[in-house]
Design an enzyme around this catalytic site. Structure first.
Site, mmCIF file in Angstrom:
data_model
loop_
_atom_site.group_PDB
_atom_site.id
_atom_site.type_symbol
_atom_site.label_atom_id
_atom_site.label_comp_id
_atom_site.label_asym_id
_atom_site.label_seq_id
_atom_site.Cartn_x
_atom_site.Cartn_y
_atom_site.Cartn_z
ATOM 1 C CG ASP A 119 15.063 5.350 5.103
ATOM 2 O OD1 ASP A 119 15.593 6.545 4.510
ATOM 3 O OD2 ASP A 119 15.895 4.368 4.765
ATOM 4 C CE1 TYR A 126 21.638 2.957 -0.506
ATOM 5 C CE2 TYR A 126 21.053 3.515 1.921
ATOM 6 C CZ TYR A 126 20.785 3.798 0.472
ATOM 7 O OH TYR A 126 19.383 4.198 -0.049
#
Length: 503
Positions: free
Chosen positions: A94, A240
């Site tokens: 990304d 995350y």
């Protein structure tokens, strides 16, 4: 406040000895590997594994940029918060600069260099350049006292576009004393402390800046405790989230600061807080989230090599981790595919393969220096057995597997062609100068055509538990590359390049 020194150092380091090759030969007594016929071209794989990081760069690219299909991107990053956050690396496929995995990547790339720089040949200067690209950004993100800036992925993931075309809001979040993020802050401290050792001799001033900032970040992390994913929630939890909590990063950060500074205060911190911070937990996963195993291996060196008796228990727990990896021992609980690949997760499994391989080689080095081995319930595991297991994992990654495919883009005759990566899957700016809108890029995501741009050196998530790999860019769990897959692999490839006589 740190932006001006960073720019000055960038100019000065062009002529610095940091980028003129290695002056740190690998100590013979800690190696003892016999040179055998190479299974793979580890030197080529090493070169490509480092080149990959240039494909992940954000910001204004340097004149010596080798991944030539990339262009400048993210040149206004941070402006919404009136700070300069230009630079750094995109973590994966990304266009987001996640601070947590970027810091871990920097720690591991630095550790790779620290353990095996004497074996890297001319690739040492490229590895240092990759580290400095990240640390320059981390210095910017930590320039304000008790504050760290982190990126936002939600808007980015709604688009499939080249980083050079980004037109989504570059939202910035921050952790501070009122919104703590000990995990991110302590990992950033670890990264800067580890990197300070990389530059200690070739650029003492830059190393000193890194070390001072690392100490400040660790104090911030320890004083204002809390997990960043509890504070930022929707901004980071789908991506995350810190599942292991922040305690492992505090231990890990303290270990690196002790290694970098030799200050007794950090050793005392580890002695007093180690058990509370989870030093004795029985886990065998080492990745961007959980640092316990890495901390045990790192601190075991202080016991084995520097003879710091108070850290004896870290050697015991490091041994338990090693025993868990070997089938046939009473401690073993690790799963392998029929083809012999370590398998821990269905998503991005190669991050565990490369981090485990690095720890095996590093611990083998420490054991060899100390003239000892690992006892696994009556079974003696020698340093050579650790190296053999690491070699099997690296060889599998490079093509010695049931599918006879390399999982590193550009290495070998067969490798993944449809990786989950925006910049690689869309035509380059040179080939297609016209702007490609946010949603238009999804045609490339869903296409069965090979990626037009080779992201050389990228290692993807890898095969499943049955050694199968579909090479489908929509399957991000298996086809997406990440910086934290490559970072520990650099050290392993340096070792095998040298042990087989290729460097």
């Amino acid at each position: 406040m740190a932006a001006l020194p960073v720019q000055l150092f960038s100019v000065l380091l062009v002529l610095s000895s940091c980028f003129l090759g290695s002056s740190f030969p690998f100590p013979h007594h800690s190696h003892h590997a016999h040179r055998s016929a190479p299974t793979h071209d580890y030197r080529d794989a090493l070169s490509k594994s480092i080149l990959f990081f240039e494909g992940q760069r954000s910001g204004r690219l340097p004149v010596d940029q080798r991944m030539s299909w990339r262009r400048n991107s993210g040149l206004s990053d941070g402006s919404l918060m009136h700070v300069d956050l230009v630079g750094g690396d995109y973590d994966a496929g990304d266009n987001v600069k996640f601070g947590f995995p970027m810091a871990f990547t920097t720690t591991m790339l630095s550790w790779s260099v620290l353990e095996f720089r004497g074996l890297m040949g001319h690739e040492l200067q490229n590895a240092r350049a990759a580290i400095k690209w990240a640390t320059d950004y981390l210095l910017k993100a930590t320039a304000h006292p008790d504050t760290i800036y982190v990126g936002d992925a939600n808007k980015d993931h709604n688009c499939w576009e080249r980083p050079e075309d980004m037109d989504t809001p570059r939202t910035v979040y921050k952790i501070d004393s009122h919104h703590p993020g000990s995990d991110v802050a302590a990992e950033t401290a670890a990264a800067l402390a580890a990197a300070s050792l990389v530059f200690k001799k070739c650029d003492p001033s830059y190393a000193s800046l890194l070390r001072r900032t690392a100490g400040r970040m660790f104090d911030f992390a320890d004083t204002h405790r809390g997990s960043y994913s509890d504070v930022l929630r929707k901004a980071v939890r789908p991506f995350y989230r810190s599942y292991s909590g922040y305690q492992d990063e505090l231990l890990w950060g303290a270990a690196w600061l002790y290694k970098a500074t030799k200050k007794p205060a950090y050793l005392k911190y580890i002695q007093v807080n180690g058990q509370i911070l989870g030093a004795y937990e029985a886990d065998n996963r080492f990745d961007w989230d959980n640092k316990h195993v890495g901390a045990r291996i790192l601190l075991s060196k202080a016991f084995l090599v520097q003879k710091e008796a108070s850290l004896h228990d870290y050697k015991v727990h490091a041994d338990n981790y090693i025993c868990s990896l070997f089938p046939g021992t009473s401690f073993s609980h690790t799963q392998y595919t029929p083809g012999g690949l370590l398998h821990i997760s269905s998503d991005c499994n190669m991050m565990f393969v490369t981090s485990t391989s690095f720890l095996l080689l590093t611990y083998a080095k420490y054991l060899t220096v100390a003239g000892t081995s690992v006892e696994c319930g009556g079974l003696k595991v020698s340093p050579e057995k650790l190296r053999d297991l690491a070699k099997k994992q690296v060889d599998y990654l490079l093509g010695s597997n049931p599918l006879r495919t390399s999982y590193m883009v550009g290495y070998g005759p067969r490798y993944p062609e449809r990786i989950h990566h925006r910049g690689s899957s869309l035509p380059s700016v040179e080939a297609h100068p016209q702007f490609i809108p946010c949603r238009a890029g999804f045609m490339a995501l869903n296409s069965s055509s090979p990626n037009p741009n080779l992201l050389i050196g990228a290692v993807v998530g890898g095969p499943d538990l049955h050694d199968q790999f579909p090479d489908d860019r929509r399957n991000y769990g298996q086809s997406e590359p990440t910086t934290y897959i490559n970072a520990p692999l650099v050290g392993a490839l340096a070792y095998f390049s040298h042990s087989t006589g290729q460097i």
